[in-house]
Design an enzyme around this catalytic site. Sequence first.
Site: not given
Ligand code: GUN
Length: 297
Positions: A57, A101, A124
């Site tokens: 990311k 995350q 998110d």
């Molecule tokens: N863990 C798995 N997918 C995601 C996501 O899209 N965002 C976040 N913050 N954690 C994740």
Amino acid sequence: MAGRAETRILQGKEVAEHVYSQLGSTTEKLKSKETVPGLAAVLVGENPASEIYVRNKTRRFKNLGLYSETHRYPADVNQDHLVDKIHRLNEDPKIHGILVQLPLPDQLDSQKILYEVSPEKDVDGFHPENLGRLAVGEPRFIPCTPKGILEILRYYEIATEGKHVVIVGRSKIVGRPMSLLLSLKRKRGNATTTLCHSRTQNIGHFTRQADIIVAAAGAPGMITGDMISPGVIIIDVGMNRIADDSEKGYHLSGDVDASSVEGIAAALTPVPGGVGPMTIAMLVANTVQAALRLEIP
Ligand code: GUN
């Protein structure tokens, strides 16, 4: 094979590139006003998959000339310390989006922590205010993976209106917001949605009735050819690590047994290269959207 139509592969990578090119003019507009969309990622513990996701990311942000920073904490971090950091990021003018995350280590209260992210920077879409807005049909930030799936459907001109979409998996990250989104009264919605989960009896009974299946259970290869009807469109959200003796030590496997649905399904997203790149593209899109709202109200 005679009599079997080919299954079309829906290339998420290609859709993601399209999204990045579309975002270009908006980011240029922001940069001309001396605003560089900025993301802060918070990474707790040493989950190897999370490490890779966050690296991918933030790398994408850098490649696009956007700003990103990563804040790492050990698994035994004190919860108040983490909340304090989130509060400081909420106030930081160069940060437009905050990502915590998931999953977080068990000793932390994930829900409480997600409440602390400013809803204005919640790229998110996991803050209850943003999930609530989605539920009442007034979304602000739509969670990245469901939003990315809608973009794939849009790009390939796959209609959802009046269709039966069966979602397998009820996570806060994918299944639940996906079912909310697709049932909204709007163009890329208006579907009849069925949400199956780990307590659903005979999932195949439901998936065989689907026009579109979203497989998001985190169970490698669980959707097999005998569970689908000809012509179904399958979106595979699974990112399961299967240990092997390759150099990396594992390979990725989706929730769909791709070889057994081949020739029955009309279309399928691959793993890797399907939904994964879209999650990142939508994180960029949401962060640009946050920067626009915060900087050019
Ligand atoms: N863990 C798995 N997918 C995601 C996501 O899209 N965002 C976040 N913050 N954690 C994740």
